[in-house]
Structures are given as structure tokens and as C-alpha cells.
Design a protein around this motif. Structure first.
Motif, PDB file in Angstrom:
ATOM      1  N   PHE A 251      14.772  56.026 -11.299  1.00 53.99           N
ATOM      2  CA  PHE A 251      14.860  56.932  -9.391  1.00 53.99           C
ATOM      3  C   PHE A 251      14.311  58.402 -10.290  1.00 53.99           C
ATOM      4  CE2 PHE A 251      18.688  57.422 -11.700  1.00 53.99           C
ATOM      5  CZ  PHE A 251      19.154  58.606 -11.205  1.00 53.99           C
ATOM      6  N   LEU A 272      25.085  55.319  -6.141  1.00 52.86           N
ATOM      7  CA  LEU A 272      24.296  56.986  -5.828  1.00 52.86           C
ATOM      8  C   LEU A 272      25.744  58.190  -6.688  1.00 52.86           C
ATOM      9  CD1 LEU A 272      22.944  58.795  -4.757  1.00 52.86           C
ATOM     10  CD2 LEU A 272      24.233  58.655  -2.493  1.00 52.86           C
ATOM     11  N   VAL A 294      18.417  59.299   0.674  1.00 51.95           N
ATOM     12  CA  VAL A 294      18.086  58.004  -0.286  1.00 51.95           C
ATOM     13  C   VAL A 294      17.226  57.500   0.220  1.00 51.95           C
ATOM     14  CG1 VAL A 294      18.233  56.303  -1.635  1.00 51.95           C
ATOM     15  CG2 VAL A 294      20.041  57.594  -2.003  1.00 51.95           C
ATOM     16  N   ARG A 296      13.721  54.724   0.183  1.00 55.62           N
ATOM     17  CA  ARG A 296      13.564  54.110  -0.019  1.00 55.62           C
ATOM     18  C   ARG A 296      12.520  52.731   0.845  1.00 55.62           C
ATOM     19  NH1 ARG A 296      18.786  50.431  -0.938  1.00 55.62           N
ATOM     20  NH2 ARG A 296      18.761  51.841  -2.561  1.00 55.62           N
ATOM     21  N   ILE A 338      21.384  52.451  -5.905  1.00 60.55           N
ATOM     22  CA  ILE A 338      20.603  53.219  -6.562  1.00 60.55           C
ATOM     23  C   ILE A 338      19.544  51.624  -7.063  1.00 60.55           C
ATOM     24  CG2 ILE A 338      19.087  54.430  -7.437  1.00 60.55           C
ATOM     25  CD1 ILE A 338      20.936  55.697  -5.400  1.00 60.55           C
ATOM     26  N   ASP A 342      13.613  54.489  -5.985  1.00 53.42           N
ATOM     27  CA  ASP A 342      14.252  55.145  -5.197  1.00 53.42           C
ATOM     28  C   ASP A 342      14.194  57.191  -5.456  1.00 53.42           C
ATOM     29  OD1 ASP A 342      15.371  52.967  -3.521  1.00 53.42           O
ATOM     30  OD2 ASP A 342      17.619  53.644  -4.466  1.00 53.42           O
ATOM     31  N   ILE A 344      16.055  60.281  -5.264  1.00 53.54           N
ATOM     32  CA  ILE A 344      17.125  61.108  -3.755  1.00 53.54           C
ATOM     33  C   ILE A 344      16.731  62.518  -3.563  1.00 53.54           C
ATOM     34  CG2 ILE A 344      19.936  61.281  -4.475  1.00 53.54           C
ATOM     35  CD1 ILE A 344      19.709  59.415  -6.466  1.00 53.54           C
TER      36      ILE A 344
END
Length: 382
Positions: A251, A272, A294, A296, A338, A342, A344
Motif C-alpha cells: 500500500f 488501517l 483510503v 481504492r 487495507i 490501496d 492511504i
């Protein structure tokens, strides 16, 4: 009177200038919370912005399902003595006569050493002809030779042994304890036992994945699942390739998080909260805990559940937003998983944006603080 009016006019003028500069877009770590919301489908943008709650965490809690197919799982255990091309065999043939087909007058036994299995998998035995050796065990080869000879000499007795070559082998690559080519022996006829023979895995078992390639087919299983569930173990075959590697999911973190970087998963499931902990938490001086996002690309089946629809087709851009200051905020963040790919993004606190705007006008942060004092009732001379 004039001085009193001027004392208020200057701060107001500066604040208007600050608002104008802010609307023009000053440097920052990324979009503001309002700008992200402005790009939502609800406001004619191209992404769905969704506030995360317990229902959303349940709908999005997807963990990669790894495991072997029934074809591999139901394959029978193979003999460890399978002969393969290139092996060298030793044959001893006893004949129940004084002057046999192969034995001389002084002996009724014939020893054939260094009989090599050719590239097609065959060996040649006098009076028995070409014998298919590859794919058979020494015992099976013994029976074949015996049947070929018994019509020509009474009651022949045959012994077959491998004198060179490893027989069936597998190759182990990656982060195993030991890499190399390993023979399939009686104690190592299954994947788990072969890995144990090679020294296990050279990483945290929680993120280790085992990929077995047989021909053109490759399948992967979590190492922990293989270890904890013996029924998932599979029989090995000659030529199998075993790859041991760490979980490759990752991520990306941007904005006012503790660091801006790309990280791989350090556990099979990553919430998360755990992801933020990997990053060092939120920046204590710049982060806005009410604006944790987030980004996605969500499959249609999950998108329809999250959005309460049934008409979406194909992957959808979803932006999940969490407010960690809410009473249930940290619990929701702890339950929100997550997934691979992804992004963040943590927005900056409004005061940071304000100070940056004022500093662009006054030149210093101290000027911004002075303007705040003036705007709240102080004097420019104080």
C-alpha cells in the motif's frame, strides 16, 4: 477614530487576501478534505466517497483466498524410487541352468553394471530388448525383465538397483532455508516434508507464501495454512518447482501521515490502524484526524454492497473516509482492512493550511500569529 478603523481594516484586508491566495492553490501535501469531497460522484465527479462504518468494514473485509486445487490435493503419494532419464541402473540376473542365456559356464549369475536410462526413458537388456525404465520403480522394472526372460530361460531371478542419479527431483527457490534441487525420497514425498528438509522458510511464517509450479500450472498457499492443516499438504511429482516468497501485497501512504512511502504487508490481514502504525502514526503537527482517506479500485460486487446498489459493472473508484475523532472512530479504523494497491491519504489540519496562507502574505509564521492577534482585538502596535 481613524486609527481605530484602520486597526480593523488592515487585518480584514489581509484575511481577504489570504482567502484569495488559498483559492488560487498554495503549495501543500495534496488535496484538502473539501477538494476530495468536491470530486465525488455525488457532486458530478468520478469517485464515490463513502464514510466508513461497521457495515462498510464488514462488506470490504476481503482477504486473498490462497490454496491448492482439488487436482493437486487429491493426487496420490508417488513412490520415492521412480526412475528417470539419465539414471544409471545395476542389474543382476540369475538363471536356473548351468549354461544360461547370459551367464557363463562357471557362473549362473550375470551382472550388468552402468546400464544408463536413455533420454527416451529406455534401457536395453540382452534377450529382453528395450525396456521402459523412466516412470517405473526398480521393482516394476524387475518384473518386466523377468517376464521378458522367463520364456527363454527357466525361472530367471532379477535384481534392479539405481547406482547413480537422484531419480525424481524438485527444485526449491526463493526465501527457503536452503535453495537447490532435492531428490524425492521416502521421507520427503510431500510438500511440507520437503520444505522441512530444505530448512523451512527464511522469513516470518505469517507472510510466507508457497507457490508450486507443475508444468504450466502454478498454485499458491499460505505457509501457515500448510503448517496448521495437514490435510492441505500435497504429494510431489518429478520436476515440481517450489517458490518460497514473502507476501507481495503493498500500500502507499501520502499526505500528513508519519511518512510518505510504499510499504508491504507485514501481516496476512492489515487494518488501517496497523497500517498507520507502520507509518509512524499521524503527523502530530500537520495531520487532520477527521480526514483520513483510503483510495481504492473496488470490484463491482463489493461496490454494489457498499453503495446499496445493483447496477454497477466493473471496478469502481471508491474513496473511504474515516474520522478518528469520533467516539467509534478508532474501533472502525481497527476493523477496516487495507488491501493490495490501496492509497492511504491523510489531509492536513485547517490551521496548517491557514498558517501557510498567512505566511505567504506576511513572509513569516510570526506575521501570521500577529495577524491573528490583531484580528481578535489587539492593536498593530502592541
Amino acid at each position: 477614530m481613524f486609527i481605530s478603523k484602520f486597526r480593523w481594516v488592515a487585518p480584514i484586508a489581509l484575511m481577504l487576501s489570504a482567502s484569495f491566495l488559498a483559492s488560487c492553490g498554495l503549495p501543500g501535501v495534496g488535496p484538502t478534505k473539501n477538494q476530495i469531497f468536491a470530486g465525488s460522484v455525488q457532486r458530478e465527479g468520478d469517485a464515490f466517497v463513502v464514510a466508513v462504518n461497521d457495515r462498510v468494514t464488514r462488506a470490504t473485509a476481503v482477504v486473498p483466498a490462497l490454496g491448492f486445487s482439488d487436482t493437486l490435493r487429491h493426487a496420490s503419494i508417488q513412490s520415492a524410487d521412480i526412475i528417470r532419464p539419465g539414471d544409471t541402473l545395476g542389474l543382476t540376473i540369475w538363471e536356473n541352468v548351468d549354461d544360461g542365456l547370459l551367464a557363463g559356464e562357471a557362473s549362473n549369475a550375470t551382472i550388468l553394471e552402468s546400464v544408463q536410462v536413455d533420454g527416451s526413458g529406455f534401457i536395453f537388456v540382452p534377450y529382453a530388448g528395450r525396456i521402459k525404465a523412466a516412470g517405473n520403480t526398480p521393482e516394476a522394472i524387475r518384473r518386466i525383465i523377468t517376464e521378458k526372460l522367463e520364456d527363454q530361460t527357466p525361472d530367471p531371478q532379477v535384481q534392479v538397483r539405481r547406482t547413480a542419479g537422484d531419480g525424481a527431483t524438485v527444485s526449491i527457490l526463493g526465501s527457503a532455508g536452503t535453495q537447490g534441487v532435492f531428490p524425492i525420497t521416502r521421507p520427503t514425498r510431500t510438500l511440507a516434508s520437503m520444505l522441512a528438509s530444505a530448512g523451512g522458510v527464511g522469513m516470518s511464517p505469517e507472510i510466507a507464501q508457497i507457490t508450486l509450479t507443475r508444468g504450466n500450472q502454478s498454485e499458491t498457499i499460505w505457509f501457515e495454512d500448510l503448517y496448521d492443516n495437514p490435510e492441505l499438504d500435497i504429494a510431489l511429482r518429478d520436476g515440481d518447482r517450489i517458490l518460497v516468497e514473502a507476501d507481495q501485497r503493498s500500500f502507499t501512504a501520502l499526505g500528513a501521515a508519519g511518512s510518505q512511502t510504499r510499504l508491504t504487508f507485514d501481516t496476512r490481514t492489515l487494518s488501517l490502524v496497523e497500517a498507520l502504525a507502520q507509518l509512524g502514526g499521524l503527523s502530530p503537527t500537520t495531520a487532520d484526524p477527521t480526514g483520513v482517506f483510503v483510495f481504492r479500485n473496488e470490484p463491482a460486487e463489493i461496490s454494489n454492497i457498499v453503495l446499496g446498489r445493483n447496477d454497477l459493472v466493473g471496478a469502481q473508484r471508491l474513496i473511504y473516509v474515516l474520522d478518528l475523532t469520533e467516539p467509534n472512530g478508532l474501533f472502525v479504523a481497527r476493523d477496516f482492512l487495507i488491501r493490495d494497491g490501496d492509497t492511504i491519504y491523510v489531509t492536513e489540519a485547517p490551521i496548517v493550511q491557514w498558517n501557510r496562507t498567512i505566511a505567504s502574505i506576511t513572509g513569516t509564521l510570526g506575521g501570521a500569529q500577529g495577524l491573528t492577534t490583531a484580528a481578535t482585538g489587539g492593536t498593530l502596535g502592541e
